[in-house]
Design a protein around this motif. Structure first.
Motif, PDB file in Angstrom:
ATOM      1  N   VAL A  96      41.167  47.030  41.518  1.00 54.88           N
ATOM      2  CA  VAL A  96      42.147  46.007  41.164  1.00 54.88           C
ATOM      3  C   VAL A  96      41.607  44.648  41.610  1.00 54.88           C
ATOM      4  CG1 VAL A  96      43.417  46.253  43.350  1.00 54.88           C
ATOM      5  CG2 VAL A  96      44.581  45.287  41.353  1.00 54.88           C
ATOM      6  N   ALA A  97      41.754  43.655  40.754  1.00 58.38           N
ATOM      7  CA  ALA A  97      41.446  42.270  41.119  1.00 58.38           C
ATOM      8  C   ALA A  97      42.795  41.606  41.373  1.00 58.38           C
ATOM      9  CB  ALA A  97      40.683  41.564  39.997  1.00 58.38           C
ATOM     10  N   HIS A  98      43.157  41.473  42.632  1.00 60.40           N
ATOM     11  CA  HIS A  98      44.538  41.171  43.001  1.00 60.40           C
ATOM     12  C   HIS A  98      44.976  39.755  42.656  1.00 60.40           C
ATOM     13  CE1 HIS A  98      47.774  40.654  46.326  1.00 60.40           C
ATOM     14  NE2 HIS A  98      48.311  41.140  45.219  1.00 60.40           N
ATOM     15  N   ARG A  99      44.219  38.768  43.104  1.00 61.62           N
ATOM     16  CA  ARG A  99      44.624  37.376  42.922  1.00 61.62           C
ATOM     17  C   ARG A  99      43.751  36.683  41.886  1.00 61.62           C
ATOM     18  NH1 ARG A  99      44.864  34.499  48.605  1.00 61.62           N
ATOM     19  NH2 ARG A  99      45.249  32.771  47.157  1.00 61.62           N
ATOM     20  N   LEU A 158      43.204  44.691  36.031  1.00 65.62           N
ATOM     21  CA  LEU A 158      43.705  43.327  35.930  1.00 65.62           C
ATOM     22  C   LEU A 158      45.103  43.246  35.319  1.00 65.62           C
ATOM     23  CD1 LEU A 158      40.272  42.178  34.805  1.00 65.62           C
ATOM     24  CD2 LEU A 158      41.481  40.878  36.531  1.00 65.62           C
ATOM     25  N   THR A 159      45.728  44.388  35.047  1.00 69.02           N
ATOM     26  CA  THR A 159      47.066  44.365  34.472  1.00 69.02           C
ATOM     27  C   THR A 159      48.076  43.894  35.516  1.00 69.02           C
ATOM     28  OG1 THR A 159      47.606  46.641  35.100  1.00 69.02           O
ATOM     29  CG2 THR A 159      46.474  46.316  32.993  1.00 69.02           C
ATOM     30  N   GLN A 160      49.180  43.359  35.038  1.00 69.55           N
ATOM     31  CA  GLN A 160      50.228  42.903  35.945  1.00 69.55           C
ATOM     32  C   GLN A 160      50.794  44.068  36.742  1.00 69.55           C
ATOM     33  OE1 GLN A 160      50.914  39.504  36.174  1.00 69.55           O
ATOM     34  NE2 GLN A 160      51.897  40.184  38.065  1.00 69.55           N
ATOM     35  N   GLU A 161      50.854  45.250  36.105  1.00 69.82           N
ATOM     36  CA  GLU A 161      51.389  46.427  36.796  1.00 69.82           C
ATOM     37  C   GLU A 161      50.531  46.794  38.007  1.00 69.82           C
ATOM     38  OE1 GLU A 161      52.362  47.188  32.358  1.00 69.82           O
ATOM     39  OE2 GLU A 161      50.876  46.108  33.563  1.00 69.82           O
ATOM     40  N   GLU A 162      49.212  46.774  37.852  1.00 73.50           N
ATOM     41  CA  GLU A 162      48.318  47.126  38.959  1.00 73.50           C
ATOM     42  C   GLU A 162      48.362  46.074  40.054  1.00 73.50           C
ATOM     43  OE1 GLU A 162      44.610  49.366  36.871  1.00 73.50           O
ATOM     44  OE2 GLU A 162      45.256  47.483  35.980  1.00 73.50           O
ATOM     45  N   ARG A 163      48.397  44.827  39.670  1.00 68.69           N
ATOM     46  CA  ARG A 163      48.429  43.755  40.663  1.00 68.69           C
ATOM     47  C   ARG A 163      49.753  43.752  41.422  1.00 68.69           C
ATOM     48  NH1 ARG A 163      47.806  38.790  37.486  1.00 68.69           N
ATOM     49  NH2 ARG A 163      47.348  37.705  39.419  1.00 68.69           N
TER      50      ARG A 163
END
Length: 521
Positions: A406-409, A427-432
Motif C-alpha cells: 500500500v502507498a499510504h500517503r 493505491l485504492t482508497q479502500e486500501e489506504r
C-alpha cells in the motif's frame, strides 16, 4: 398431364447465416457464463463483452470491468484488418480480451458495434479512463482525441455506480411498480407523494435535492527528487541497538542468479540482528534441497514460510544473527491462523524478551482488484487482531515490517493524483483507508513518523518501465511500530530510533529498508 418442372428445379438455397460480430455486447440472460479473466460467474442481467473465437464460432465472455481493463492498442506499422468491417487500418486500433482470446477492431467500428447491437445500453459499455488502455499515451495527440471522443462517456463500472449511489444516500432508480402511481398532467410530472381521490389532489412538496459537492481537482504530482537528503543516524557507543533489515527479493533464485552473494553482501554491510525477506517464491522441497543452512556461513540462522497453495508464489523468511545480544524467547512462529494467508506463507514472528517482531508479505489486491475485498475486510482485520493479541498476551510492544502493498500517503507515490491510480492495487482508497484505520489503533509508520515531510523516498519501482533510474516509484515497504515506542524512553525500554532506505542493493524491483530500535538492556 402434370408438369414436372417444379420437381426438376433445384431446391432454393438456404439463407446464409449472418456473420457473428467479433465483439458482442449484451446483458447475461443467465448466470451460466464465467468470466474468462477472473473465473467469477457473471450474474444474470449483468453486462458482459464477448470475444469471438472465429474457429469455433463461439464467444469467450468477460464481465465488466475485466473486458475493458483488458483493452490495449496494438503496435503496428503495416496495419491490421478490422474483423468487423474488413477494412485495413494503421491507427486507432483496439485489442479486447485476454490470454490470446482477443479480437482486434478499429475504435470507430468498436463504438458502432456497441451502439447498434440489440440489448446493449450505451451507458454500460463506455470507457471513462482512457489511461487504463495500454499504449494509449503513445498515440499522437490527434489520434488520442479521436479515440477519446468515440469511447468517452458515463461511468461503466456497475459496482462503482452502486457504491457511489449508496454513499450519497440515493434510494436508487424506481421500479415499474413504484412508478405506477405517478401521473403526468399538462406536461408536468407530479411528485411520488401526490395522490388523487374524488377529484381532490393532496399536494406533497418534494424535499429540496441536495447539491452534489464538486470534487476538488487533484493536481498530478511528479516527485522524483529526494528532499531533504537523509542518511542513517549515528549510533552511540553507550546505547544498545537492535537493527532489522527488510527486503522484497521478488524471487530469491532470480536475485541470486544476478548476484550469488547479494544477501551475503547485504548482511556484511549492515550486520543486522534480523534480516527479513519477502516473496522468495520457494517451496519446501527447494528450501530443503538448495537453501538449507542458507546464510549459515554469514552467521545467520533462517526460518522459512512457504506457499503450499500455489507454486512459485509468495513466501517469507527471517534470518537471526547467531551472536546477537538479542535472543528469541521460545520458538519462531509461522502464520497467524488465517487459512488462506497461511497457505501462502506470508508471516513469520519472532518474540524477544522486551518486544515482538513480525515479518509479513501483505497480499496484493490483484491486477484487477479481484482480492480487494478479502484484503481489506478479512486479511487486514485478522492480521491486526493477531498483532494485538501478541502484544496483550506478552505485555510487550510489537512491530511488523515488510512489503505491505500500500502507498499510504500522497508522498508515497511519485505521481499521486494520476487518474489511473484510483483503481490500481496498493493505491485504492479502500486500501489506504484500511491502513489508516490500522494505524489509528495505536501504531505509527516508522519512516513517516521520523521524516513526516520527506519527498522522493520510495521502495518499489517498475522494472518494465525503467522507473528506478529516474526514481518514479512507490513506497510499499514499511516498519510499523507500537506508538508507545515513539515516546521519551520508549515503551517497556524499547524506543524507535531510526528508519531509512538503502538503495545500493539491486536485482529486485524493491529496495532495502532498515529500522533501528534503541533497547534498554
Amino acid at each position: 398431364m402434370l408438369s414436372t418442372t417444379a420437381d426438376s428445379s433445384p431446391p432454393p438455397p438456404e439463407p446464409e447465416e449472418a456473420p457473428k460480430p467479433a465483439i458482442m455486447f449484451e446483458f447475461a440472460a443467465s448466470a451460466r457464463s464465467t468470466c474468462k479473466r477472473s473465473g467469477i460467474k457473471i450474474p444474470k442481467g449483468a453486462p458482459r463483452v464477448g470475444v469471438l473465437n472465429f474457429q469455433y464460432k463461439s464467444y469467450s465472455w468477460y464481465g465488466l470491468p475485466y473486458a475493458i481493463e483488458g483493452m490495449k492498442i496494438p503496435k503496428t506499422k503495416n496495419g491490421l484488418v478490422c474483423k468487423l468491417t474488413k477494412e485495413k487500418f494503421t491507427s486507432g486500433l483496439l485489442s479486447v480480451g485476454f490470454n490470446k482470446k482477443t479480437a482486434v477492431v478499429h475504435a470507430e467500428a468498436f463504438a458502432k458495434a456497441r451502439d447498434e447491437q440489440q440489448g446493449a445500453k450505451k451507458s454500460e459499455f463506455y470507457i471513462t479512463n482512457l489511461g487504463d488502455i495500454e499504449g494509449f499515451g503513445e498515440l499522437p495527440q490527434a489520434e488520442q482525441e479521436t479515440v477519446g471522443k468515440l469511447l468517452a462517456g458515463p461511468e461503466w463500472n456497475p459496482d462503482m455506480k452502486e457504491r457511489k449511489r449508496k454513499a450519497e444516500g440515493d434510494p436508487g432508480e424506481k421500479t415499474e411498480t413504484e412508478s405506477k402511481g405517478e401521473t403526468e398532467s399538462k406536461g408536468e410530472t407530479e411528485s411520488k407523494g401526490e395522490t388523487e381521490s374524488k377529484g381532490e389532489v393532496k399536494e406533497v412538496k418534494d424535499s429540496p435535492k441536495k447539491k452534489k459537492a464538486k470534487k476538488a481537482k487533484v493536481e498530478v504530482q511528479c516527485i522524483t527528487e529526494k528532499n531533504p537528503p537523509l542518511s542513517p543516524l549515528p549510533l552511540s557507543s553507550t546505547s544498545t541497538y537492535f537493527k532489522v533489515i527488510s527486503y522484497n527479493v521478488a524471487g530469491l533464485r532470480g536475485l541470486l542468479k544476478k548476484d550469488p552473494l547479494a544477501l551475503h553482501t547485504l548482511v556484511s554491510r549492515h550486520s543486522p540482528d534480523m534480516l527479513c525477506i519477502q516473496e522468495h517464491k520457494l517451496q519446501d522441497v527447494h528450501v530443503e534441497a538448495d537453501f538449507k543452512g542458507f546464510l549459515d556461513d554469514a552467521g545467520y540462522e533462517g526460518t522459512w514460510a512457504v506457499s503450499t497453495r500455489k507454486k512459485g508464489y509468495s513466501g517469507v523468511a527471517t534470518f537471526l544473527k547467531k551472536d546477537s545480544k538479542f535472543k528469541p524467547q521460545g520458538p519462531v512462529r509461522v502464520g497467524i491462523g488465517n487459512e488462506l494467508g497461511d497457505s501462502e506463507g506470508r508471516v513469520v514472528t519472532v518474540d524477544y524478551e522486551k518486544f515482538s517482531i513480525t515479518n509479513v508479505y501483505t497480499p496484493n489486491s490483484g491486477q484487477n482488484l479481484e482480492r480487494l475485498d478479502w484484503r481489506v475486510n478479512t486479511w487486514d482485520k485478522e492480521f491486526l487482531s493477531f498483532i494485538k493479541s501478541t502484544s496483550t498476551s506478552r505485555s510487550v510492544p510489537c512491530m511488523w515490517l515488510g512489503d505491505l502493498n500500500v502507498a499510504h500517503r500522497s508522498l508515497d507515490a511519485y505521481n499521486f493524483g494520476a487518474k489511473h491510480l484510483e483503481r490500481q492495487a496498493g493505491l485504492t482508497q479502500e486500501e489506504r483507508d484500511s491502513f489508516t484505520n490500522t494505524l489509528s489503533q495505536g501504531y505509527v509508520d516508522a519512516f513517516r513518523h521520523l521524516n513526516p515531510s520527506a519527498e522522493g523516498y520510495y521502495s518499489y519501482w517498475s522494472n518494465r518501465a525503467g522507473n528506478r533510474e529516474v526514481n518514479k516509484g512507490l513506497r510499499l515497504d514499511y516498519f510499523i511500530a507500537d506508538e508507545g515506542m515513539t515516546a521519551e524512553g520508549g515503551k517497556g525500554g524499547v524506543k524507535l530510533y531510526d528508519s531509512y532506505m538503502d538503495y545500493e542493493c539491486g536485482g529486485s524491483d524493491h529496495g532495502v529498508v532498515a529500522c533501528v530500535l534503541e533497547v534498554d538492556m
